[in-house]
Design a protein around this motif. Structure first.
Motif, PDB file in Angstrom:
ATOM      1  N   LEU A  54     -71.812 -10.211  42.375  1.00 41.48           N
ATOM      2  CA  LEU A  54     -71.496  -9.224  41.325  1.00 41.48           C
ATOM      3  C   LEU A  54     -70.258  -9.566  40.531  1.00 41.48           C
ATOM      4  O   LEU A  54     -69.599  -9.932  41.118  1.00 41.48           O
ATOM      5  CB  LEU A  54     -71.586  -7.852  41.411  1.00 41.48           C
ATOM      6  CG  LEU A  54     -72.455  -7.018  42.322  1.00 41.48           C
ATOM      7  CD1 LEU A  54     -72.327  -5.609  42.503  1.00 41.48           C
ATOM      8  CD2 LEU A  54     -73.866  -7.480  41.387  1.00 41.48           C
ATOM      9  N   ASP A  55     -69.427  -9.405  39.074  1.00 47.28           N
ATOM     10  CA  ASP A  55     -69.160 -10.418  38.005  1.00 47.28           C
ATOM     11  C   ASP A  55     -67.782  -9.058  38.420  1.00 47.28           C
ATOM     12  O   ASP A  55     -68.301  -7.962  37.434  1.00 47.28           O
ATOM     13  CB  ASP A  55     -69.052 -10.458  37.123  1.00 47.28           C
ATOM     14  CG  ASP A  55     -67.566 -11.295  35.759  1.00 47.28           C
ATOM     15  OD1 ASP A  55     -67.582 -11.247  36.694  1.00 47.28           O
ATOM     16  OD2 ASP A  55     -68.115 -10.869  35.091  1.00 47.28           O
ATOM     17  N   ASP A  56     -67.182  -8.355  39.311  1.00 44.43           N
ATOM     18  CA  ASP A  56     -66.410  -7.820  39.433  1.00 44.43           C
ATOM     19  C   ASP A  56     -65.315  -8.392  40.050  1.00 44.43           C
ATOM     20  O   ASP A  56     -64.531  -9.235  41.070  1.00 44.43           O
ATOM     21  CB  ASP A  56     -66.952  -6.677  40.940  1.00 44.43           C
ATOM     22  CG  ASP A  56     -65.669  -5.720  41.463  1.00 44.43           C
ATOM     23  OD1 ASP A  56     -64.802  -5.893  40.871  1.00 44.43           O
ATOM     24  OD2 ASP A  56     -66.417  -4.867  41.476  1.00 44.43           O
ATOM     25  N   PRO A  57     -63.751  -7.945  38.741  1.00 40.55           N
ATOM     26  CA  PRO A  57     -62.544  -8.281  38.744  1.00 40.55           C
ATOM     27  C   PRO A  57     -62.034  -8.208  40.683  1.00 40.55           C
ATOM     28  O   PRO A  57     -61.377  -8.789  40.907  1.00 40.55           O
ATOM     29  CB  PRO A  57     -61.827  -7.557  38.011  1.00 40.55           C
ATOM     30  CG  PRO A  57     -62.853  -6.768  36.839  1.00 40.55           C
ATOM     31  CD  PRO A  57     -64.894  -6.339  38.054  1.00 40.55           C
ATOM     32  N   LYS A  60     -63.511 -10.607  42.521  1.00 41.63           N
ATOM     33  CA  LYS A  60     -62.381 -12.019  42.276  1.00 41.63           C
ATOM     34  C   LYS A  60     -60.909 -12.177  43.197  1.00 41.63           C
ATOM     35  O   LYS A  60     -61.138 -13.297  43.419  1.00 41.63           O
ATOM     36  CB  LYS A  60     -62.499 -11.870  40.642  1.00 41.63           C
ATOM     37  CG  LYS A  60     -64.145 -12.604  40.116  1.00 41.63           C
ATOM     38  CD  LYS A  60     -63.995 -13.215  39.465  1.00 41.63           C
ATOM     39  CE  LYS A  60     -64.806 -12.908  37.986  1.00 41.63           C
ATOM     40  NZ  LYS A  60     -65.450 -13.432  37.218  1.00 41.63           N
ATOM     41  N   LYS A 109     -61.016 -23.330  37.686  1.00 42.59           N
ATOM     42  CA  LYS A 109     -61.311 -23.051  36.252  1.00 42.59           C
ATOM     43  C   LYS A 109     -60.221 -21.919  35.494  1.00 42.59           C
ATOM     44  O   LYS A 109     -58.996 -21.849  35.859  1.00 42.59           O
ATOM     45  CB  LYS A 109     -62.474 -21.519  36.906  1.00 42.59           C
ATOM     46  CG  LYS A 109     -63.403 -22.330  37.956  1.00 42.59           C
ATOM     47  CD  LYS A 109     -64.418 -23.225  37.081  1.00 42.59           C
ATOM     48  CE  LYS A 109     -65.094 -23.233  37.592  1.00 42.59           C
ATOM     49  NZ  LYS A 109     -66.714 -24.414  36.996  1.00 42.59           N
ATOM     50  N   ASN A 114     -61.249 -16.809  38.958  1.00 42.73           N
ATOM     51  CA  ASN A 114     -62.722 -17.296  38.563  1.00 42.73           C
ATOM     52  C   ASN A 114     -62.338 -18.853  39.959  1.00 42.73           C
ATOM     53  O   ASN A 114     -63.356 -18.503  39.613  1.00 42.73           O
ATOM     54  CB  ASN A 114     -63.031 -17.815  37.450  1.00 42.73           C
ATOM     55  CG  ASN A 114     -62.796 -16.600  36.196  1.00 42.73           C
ATOM     56  OD1 ASN A 114     -63.347 -15.162  37.300  1.00 42.73           O
ATOM     57  ND2 ASN A 114     -62.963 -16.242  35.076  1.00 42.73           N
ATOM     58  N   PHE A 117     -63.372 -17.455  43.541  1.00 45.19           N
ATOM     59  CA  PHE A 117     -64.874 -16.895  43.431  1.00 45.19           C
ATOM     60  C   PHE A 117     -66.238 -17.272  43.220  1.00 45.19           C
ATOM     61  O   PHE A 117     -66.643 -17.843  44.173  1.00 45.19           O
ATOM     62  CB  PHE A 117     -64.854 -15.921  42.096  1.00 45.19           C
ATOM     63  CG  PHE A 117     -65.740 -14.758  42.012  1.00 45.19           C
ATOM     64  CD1 PHE A 117     -65.922 -13.734  42.562  1.00 45.19           C
ATOM     65  CD2 PHE A 117     -67.052 -14.774  40.242  1.00 45.19           C
ATOM     66  CE1 PHE A 117     -67.217 -13.262  42.903  1.00 45.19           C
ATOM     67  CE2 PHE A 117     -68.057 -14.123  40.566  1.00 45.19           C
ATOM     68  CZ  PHE A 117     -68.229 -13.314  41.277  1.00 45.19           C
ATOM     69  N   GLU A 118     -65.554 -19.065  42.190  1.00 45.56           N
ATOM     70  CA  GLU A 118     -67.065 -19.582  42.318  1.00 45.56           C
ATOM     71  C   GLU A 118     -66.997 -20.463  42.941  1.00 45.56           C
ATOM     72  O   GLU A 118     -67.850 -21.696  43.389  1.00 45.56           O
ATOM     73  CB  GLU A 118     -66.580 -20.745  40.558  1.00 45.56           C
ATOM     74  CG  GLU A 118     -67.419 -19.379  39.825  1.00 45.56           C
ATOM     75  CD  GLU A 118     -66.956 -20.105  37.860  1.00 45.56           C
ATOM     76  OE1 GLU A 118     -67.590 -21.280  38.030  1.00 45.56           O
ATOM     77  OE2 GLU A 118     -66.956 -18.739  36.981  1.00 45.56           O
ATOM     78  N   GLN A 121     -68.330 -19.305  45.790  1.00 43.39           N
ATOM     79  CA  GLN A 121     -69.338 -19.245  46.122  1.00 43.39           C
ATOM     80  C   GLN A 121     -70.041 -21.191  46.516  1.00 43.39           C
ATOM     81  O   GLN A 121     -71.146 -20.865  46.945  1.00 43.39           O
ATOM     82  CB  GLN A 121     -70.194 -19.077  44.782  1.00 43.39           C
ATOM     83  CG  GLN A 121     -70.098 -16.976  44.691  1.00 43.39           C
ATOM     84  CD  GLN A 121     -70.146 -17.026  43.040  1.00 43.39           C
ATOM     85  OE1 GLN A 121     -71.301 -16.777  43.188  1.00 43.39           O
ATOM     86  NE2 GLN A 121     -69.516 -16.525  42.363  1.00 43.39           N
TER      87      GLN A 121
END
Length: 134
Positions: A54-57, A60, A109, A114, A117-118, A121
């Protein structure tokens, strides 16, 4: 990293029975420390464990904390390619495969969060399941 008795670290499900006692202890410490820092909801981590990020701060922030713990990023959030490359090379015999993963996953990034996070993943999806990065 085979699924089994698992701890969730940004959705990196780690089978702890295959790890040394030192690795288990370190993973538990990282997990506790990053949860204290990020305050990410358990439900968000459970989704990440399933591969749904999920795009959750807060997730991250958790990712950045873990990324720093495994030395993927330094305190400024800069990717430490040589460190991760060394860890990968010690476990993946194909230099070609290591280079492919490094170029694909270790990309700076717009923010350190980010990047972590990326990157994590990507590593989860592209690194053999028995590779340990911590």
């Amino acid at each position: 990293m085979k699924l089994g008795v698992a701890l969730c670290v940004l959705g990196l499900a780690v089978a702890i029975e295959g790890l040394s006692e030192e690795q288990k202890k370190r993973l538990e410490e990282y997990s506790k420390e990053c949860l204290e820092v990020s305050k990410v909801e358990e439900a968000v981590l459970k989704e990440a464990e399933k591969g749904v990020f999920l795009d959750d701060p807060k997730l991250k922030v958790h990712a950045l904390c873990f990324s720093k713990k495994i030395h993927m990023q330094n305190e400024k959030g800069e990717i430490q390619v040589d460190v991760i490359k060394e860890k990968l090379t010690s476990q993946i015999k194909s230099a070609e495969e290591v280079e492919k993963v490094v170029k694909l996953c270790l990309v700076q990034k717009d923010t350190p969060e980010n990047t972590a996070f990326e990157g994590l993943q990507c590593l989860q999806k592209n690194v053999p399941k028995d590779v340990v990065l911590f």
